[in-house]
Scaffold this motif. Sequence first.
Motif, PDB file in Angstrom:
ATOM      1  N   ASN A 217       0.712  -1.304   0.116  1.00  0.00           N
ATOM      2  CA  ASN A 217       0.046   0.098   0.134  1.00  0.00           C
ATOM      3  C   ASN A 217       0.764   1.256   0.170  1.00  0.00           C
ATOM      4  O   ASN A 217       0.382   2.188  -0.527  1.00  0.00           O
ATOM      5  N   ALA A 218       2.081   1.140   0.579  1.00  0.00           N
ATOM      6  CA  ALA A 218       2.785   2.502   0.515  1.00  0.00           C
ATOM      7  C   ALA A 218       3.217   2.999  -0.582  1.00  0.00           C
ATOM      8  O   ALA A 218       3.313   3.884  -1.205  1.00  0.00           O
ATOM      9  N   LYS A 219       3.533   1.682  -1.568  1.00  0.00           N
ATOM     10  CA  LYS A 219       4.072   2.329  -2.996  1.00  0.00           C
ATOM     11  C   LYS A 219       2.843   2.797  -3.551  1.00  0.00           C
ATOM     12  O   LYS A 219       2.911   3.585  -4.767  1.00  0.00           O
ATOM     13  N   ILE A 220       1.671   2.163  -3.494  1.00  0.00           N
ATOM     14  CA  ILE A 220       0.383   2.602  -4.268  1.00  0.00           C
ATOM     15  C   ILE A 220       0.057   3.980  -3.803  1.00  0.00           C
ATOM     16  O   ILE A 220      -0.361   4.876  -4.567  1.00  0.00           O
ATOM     17  N   ILE A 221       0.259   4.166  -2.313  1.00  0.00           N
ATOM     18  CA  ILE A 221      -0.078   5.388  -1.913  1.00  0.00           C
ATOM     19  C   ILE A 221       0.746   6.459  -2.345  1.00  0.00           C
ATOM     20  O   ILE A 221       0.548   7.686  -2.777  1.00  0.00           O
ATOM     21  N   ALA A 222       2.280   6.149  -2.562  1.00  0.00           N
ATOM     22  CA  ALA A 222       3.090   7.133  -2.933  1.00  0.00           C
ATOM     23  C   ALA A 222       2.697   7.585  -4.416  1.00  0.00           C
ATOM     24  O   ALA A 222       2.893   8.643  -4.802  1.00  0.00           O
ATOM     25  N   GLU A 223       2.325   6.517  -5.252  1.00  0.00           N
ATOM     26  CA  GLU A 223       1.713   6.971  -6.615  1.00  0.00           C
ATOM     27  C   GLU A 223       0.574   7.713  -6.586  1.00  0.00           C
ATOM     28  O   GLU A 223       0.684   8.592  -7.400  1.00  0.00           O
ATOM     29  N   LYS A 224      -0.313   7.516  -5.751  1.00  0.00           N
ATOM     30  CA  LYS A 224      -1.405   8.163  -5.482  1.00  0.00           C
ATOM     31  C   LYS A 224      -1.470   9.725  -5.172  1.00  0.00           C
ATOM     32  O   LYS A 224      -1.734  10.623  -5.734  1.00  0.00           O
ATOM     33  N   GLU A 225      -0.307   9.766  -4.067  1.00  0.00           N
ATOM     34  CA  GLU A 225       0.138  11.172  -3.575  1.00  0.00           C
ATOM     35  C   GLU A 225       0.780  11.928  -4.732  1.00  0.00           C
ATOM     36  O   GLU A 225       0.587  13.117  -4.826  1.00  0.00           O
ATOM     37  N   SER A 226       1.825  11.200  -5.702  1.00  0.00           N
ATOM     38  CA  SER A 226       2.237  11.686  -6.613  1.00  0.00           C
ATOM     39  C   SER A 226       1.163  12.451  -7.499  1.00  0.00           C
ATOM     40  O   SER A 226       1.191  13.555  -8.286  1.00  0.00           O
ATOM     41  N   ARG A 227       0.085  11.668  -8.083  1.00  0.00           N
ATOM     42  CA  ARG A 227      -0.823  11.914  -8.906  1.00  0.00           C
ATOM     43  C   ARG A 227      -1.469  13.175  -8.146  1.00  0.00           C
ATOM     44  O   ARG A 227      -2.104  14.194  -8.930  1.00  0.00           O
ATOM     45  N   ALA A 228      -1.973  13.111  -6.722  1.00  0.00           N
ATOM     46  CA  ALA A 228      -2.593  14.307  -6.364  1.00  0.00           C
ATOM     47  C   ALA A 228      -1.952  15.576  -6.557  1.00  0.00           C
ATOM     48  O   ALA A 228      -2.260  16.594  -6.794  1.00  0.00           O
ATOM     49  N   GLN A 229      -0.490  15.529  -6.491  1.00  0.00           N
ATOM     50  CA  GLN A 229       0.465  16.694  -6.507  1.00  0.00           C
ATOM     51  C   GLN A 229       0.383  17.040  -7.972  1.00  0.00           C
ATOM     52  O   GLN A 229       0.336  18.197  -8.230  1.00  0.00           O
ATOM     53  N   THR A 230       0.237  16.027  -9.111  1.00  0.00           N
ATOM     54  CA  THR A 230       0.112  16.533 -10.288  1.00  0.00           C
ATOM     55  C   THR A 230      -1.102  17.204 -10.598  1.00  0.00           C
ATOM     56  O   THR A 230      -1.417  18.335 -11.308  1.00  0.00           O
ATOM     57  N   LEU A 231      -2.182  16.658 -10.278  1.00  0.00           N
ATOM     58  CA  LEU A 231      -3.466  17.225 -10.188  1.00  0.00           C
ATOM     59  C   LEU A 231      -3.698  18.831  -9.752  1.00  0.00           C
ATOM     60  O   LEU A 231      -4.308  19.574 -10.264  1.00  0.00           O
ATOM     61  N   GLN A 232      -3.039  18.990  -8.480  1.00  0.00           N
ATOM     62  CA  GLN A 232      -2.992  19.965  -7.816  1.00  0.00           C
ATOM     63  C   GLN A 232      -2.032  21.245  -8.743  1.00  0.00           C
ATOM     64  O   GLN A 232      -2.397  22.385  -8.889  1.00  0.00           O
ATOM     65  N   ALA A 233      -1.043  20.688  -9.154  1.00  0.00           N
ATOM     66  CA  ALA A 233      -0.010  21.413 -10.110  1.00  0.00           C
ATOM     67  C   ALA A 233      -0.886  21.924 -11.564  1.00  0.00           C
ATOM     68  O   ALA A 233      -0.807  22.978 -11.896  1.00  0.00           O
ATOM     69  N   ASP A 234      -1.684  21.081 -12.147  1.00  0.00           N
ATOM     70  CA  ASP A 234      -2.570  21.349 -13.125  1.00  0.00           C
ATOM     71  C   ASP A 234      -3.391  22.300 -12.706  1.00  0.00           C
ATOM     72  O   ASP A 234      -3.925  23.313 -13.465  1.00  0.00           O
ATOM     73  N   LEU A 235      -4.126  21.878 -11.557  1.00  0.00           N
ATOM     74  CA  LEU A 235      -5.237  23.053 -11.226  1.00  0.00           C
ATOM     75  C   LEU A 235      -4.591  24.595 -11.003  1.00  0.00           C
ATOM     76  O   LEU A 235      -5.237  25.485 -11.261  1.00  0.00           O
ATOM     77  N   ASP A 236      -3.504  24.451 -10.246  1.00  0.00           N
ATOM     78  CA  ASP A 236      -2.626  25.699 -10.120  1.00  0.00           C
ATOM     79  C   ASP A 236      -2.483  26.206 -11.535  1.00  0.00           C
ATOM     80  O   ASP A 236      -2.363  27.718 -11.726  1.00  0.00           O
ATOM     81  N   LYS A 237      -1.812  25.593 -12.289  1.00  0.00           N
ATOM     82  CA  LYS A 237      -1.306  26.109 -13.785  1.00  0.00           C
ATOM     83  C   LYS A 237      -2.735  26.496 -14.376  1.00  0.00           C
ATOM     84  O   LYS A 237      -2.560  27.694 -15.188  1.00  0.00           O
ATOM     85  N   LYS A 238      -3.815  25.834 -14.560  1.00  0.00           N
ATOM     86  CA  LYS A 238      -4.914  26.401 -15.083  1.00  0.00           C
ATOM     87  C   LYS A 238      -5.586  27.905 -14.748  1.00  0.00           C
ATOM     88  O   LYS A 238      -5.694  28.663 -15.206  1.00  0.00           O
TER      89      LYS A 238
END
Length: 366
Positions: A217-238
């Motif tokens: 789960n730690a590996k999957i959570i890390a991927e999900k948290e990275s995805r969350a950061q990407t989504l937040q970065a896309d939101l801020d960029k928009k």
Amino acid sequence: MLKRFFLLCSGVDCDIVNSCSNGEQNKYAGIGATVFFTAVMAFIAGSYALYTVFDNLYTAIFFGLIWGLLIFNLDRFIVSTIKKRERFSDELIQASPRIILAVIIAIVISKPLEIKIFQKEIEAVLLKEKNELAIANKNQVTRYFKNDVDKNKTEIDSLKSAITKKEKEVATLYNSYITEAEGTAGTKKMGKGPIYKEKRAAHDLAVQQLDSLKATNAKIIAEKESRAQTLQADLDKKVSETQPVIDRFDGLMARINALGKLPWLPSFFIILLFLAIETSPIFAKLLSPKGEYDLKQEEAEMGIKNVLAQNRYQSDLQQKTDAAIYDKVYADIRDDKELYQYKKKGAIELLKLQADGFVDKQKKSM
């Protein structure tokens, strides 16, 4: 020289006004000065309004100059076309379209200057509207990414919840075999008997499962948290990409709308001021008594009308005389036998040619 320039601005006939008294010339010079300075204010107002559109000083001055010349020409035309009549009501009816046009021009000229006069207040209104637009834009962008963000967050929470649940299960098993060894629960026999060993084995297995679950789960959570950061970065960029559009929300239309949200009384008095300035040449012309210039202009127009009337009368008389002469000439010719014989001969030849042509066509068609 200045007086001559203002007389030119008033649209009067220079030949007539030069022959008038000094007082009459001063009256029309005053009207011309009003026309000129109205055009100057139109130039300033138009240049400022266009500067808010183009953000270029030279372009704004160029088109502002064209606008000022247009207003100058319109005002000069309005004043020069108003003529003194016998009755004031006739003059008012004659001037009413010009007054309406002057009112429209005054309102158009006053708006850019109102925007400049109330610039600080308008900027405060625009700042508030920009903040509201920024908040609304951020909310809209957030709603656009909401489904992906919420789904990603739910999956992370689910993975963390599974770990927490397994930790609770391990803690329960640990407490179970410890109390069994102490004799406070379970069989309540102190010591590490078979039941203790079973519970300890179950606990150890659960610990291994917990460690494996944490690693997975730690590996999957890390991927999900990275995805969350990407989504937040896309939101801020928009949001940052759309912010310049909001920052530029200060054009002419936005300022006019912001001006409409301010108290109406100061703006109303400024419009009244420009109405007074724009219509003052017209009302000065209407309210002033018929002067020397008007009389001489009327005399000149009367002379032209008389000449035109005489020319028209002579033309009609000449037409009637020519018609009577030609009527008599053709009446005399109608009784001439020689002309009759000549016309008869020509008609016979024409009929023969028509008959021969008809026969030739019939032969060709057979």
